[in-house]
Scaffold this motif. Structure first.
Motif, short mmCIF file in Angstrom:
data_model
loop_
_atom_site.label_atom_id
_atom_site.label_comp_id
_atom_site.label_asym_id
_atom_site.label_seq_id
_atom_site.Cartn_x
_atom_site.Cartn_y
_atom_site.Cartn_z
N SER A 175 -37.79 43.34 -19.40
CA SER A 175 -37.48 44.37 -18.66
C SER A 175 -37.87 45.44 -19.83
O SER A 175 -37.79 45.55 -21.09
CB SER A 175 -35.75 44.44 -18.69
N ALA A 176 -37.77 46.80 -19.28
CA ALA A 176 -37.93 47.97 -20.08
C ALA A 176 -36.89 48.61 -20.42
O ALA A 176 -36.57 49.65 -20.89
CB ALA A 176 -38.68 48.96 -19.06
N LEU A 177 -35.47 47.84 -20.31
CA LEU A 177 -34.32 48.69 -20.55
C LEU A 177 -34.27 49.02 -22.03
O LEU A 177 -34.03 50.13 -22.46
CB LEU A 177 -33.10 47.65 -20.35
N GLY A 178 -34.48 47.96 -22.90
CA GLY A 178 -34.49 48.15 -24.60
C GLY A 178 -35.36 49.46 -24.94
O GLY A 178 -34.84 50.27 -25.54
N PRO A 179 -36.50 49.35 -24.51
CA PRO A 179 -37.50 50.48 -24.75
C PRO A 179 -37.00 51.62 -24.34
O PRO A 179 -37.46 52.98 -24.80
CB PRO A 179 -39.00 49.68 -24.40
N CYS A 180 -36.78 51.72 -23.09
CA CYS A 180 -36.12 52.92 -22.41
C CYS A 180 -34.96 53.50 -23.09
O CYS A 180 -35.02 54.80 -23.29
CB CYS A 180 -35.87 52.79 -20.90
N ILE A 181 -34.09 52.57 -23.70
CA ILE A 181 -33.06 53.45 -24.42
C ILE A 181 -33.70 53.86 -25.85
O ILE A 181 -33.40 54.99 -26.28
CB ILE A 181 -32.28 52.43 -24.83
#
Length: 256
Positions: free
Chosen positions: A97-103
């Motif tokens: 998921s891109a969740l962490g990099p997006c944060i």
């Protein structure tokens, strides 16, 4: 009754995911349903989904933009009383998921985001993609790391009261819907409370109805060493499925 409800929702969600992502590996889909608490299942899943050569983030439920208003404002509120060089954030069961990099990329507050997953295949794919994409943070003091970690062993890696925020987008759902994962899911909730700071928060994003999830969470919290507050907010509807954000935080009246 609760187990049946969880299984029914799980099948519905996986069927929709299969349609959206055009999964052709029927055996893998069945294996996911039955063994979502097993490392080998996820190694196989990410190997097969990453074998086409071109990396693409795989998002369970939805991406960062659907939940950024549940995450970034919390960090903003915390910043008024936060002491330290950055917010320590764990994306638990990150997969690809891109969740962490997006944060990391979007947070105006300095953050250290650790994306952790039990599958070394997922961790390797994420590291390679992030390095090649040269993802840059909004705040120059922010940091991004990837970690192979069985999230039932949080205490073995993170110290007591060391994390400001833990994100769980589908990890608990995968566990409680597998054959042997419900005990592991409860263990993770209790460990999260131990590694969260008194001002910290665990955000669970799930398609499970509050009538079922709140009962389960409140039971697990009662069995923890530390008491906690449990709340829920509705995220919205996607492809006919309603999603929720469950907020679990150590009680503010705890003494050090």
């Amino acid at each position: 009754m609760l187990s049946f409800k969880r299984l029914a929702v799980s099948l519905r969600t996986l069927q929709k995911l299969a349609e959206v992502h055009r999964w052709h590996h029927t055996s893998l889909t069945n294996e996911l349903i039955e063994n979502m608490d097993k490392k080998a299942t996820w190694d196989r899943f990410y190997t097969e989904n990453g074998s086409k050569g071109q990396f693409k983030n795989f998002e369970w439920f939805f991406g960062f933009h659907s939940v950024k208003d549940f995450i970034l404002p919390v960090l903003g509120t915390m910043s008024h009383s936060h002491h330290g060089p950055f917010f320590n954030i764990l994306d638990m069961g990150c997969g690809t998921s891109a969740l962490g990099p997006c944060i990391y990329r979007a947070s105006p507050c300095a953050v250290k985001v650790t994306c952790a997953d039990i599958s070394p295949v997922a961790v390797r794919l994420m590291e390679q993609h992030t390095n090649s994409a040269s993802v840059q943070p909004c705040n120059p003091s922010s940091a991004l790391a990837f970690l192979e970690l069985d999230c039932t062993h949080l205490r073995g890696h993170f110290g007591t009261r060391s994390l400001d925020m833990i994100l769980d987008k589908g990890t608990t759902d995968a566990l409680v819907r597998s054959k042997e994962g419900q005990a592991k899911a409860g263990q993770i909730v209790r460990q999260c409370l131990q590694v969260l700071k008194p001002s910290g928060i665990l955000l669970q994003f799930s398609d499970e109805d509050p009538d079922a999830r709140l009962v389960w969470l409140e039971r697990e919290v009662r069995g923890a060493e530390l008491t906690a507050d449990v709340g829920v907010r509705e995220v919205g509807e996607l492809r006919g499925v309603s999603y929720f954000c469950y907020e679990i935080s150590p009680c503010t009246n705890l003494h050090s």
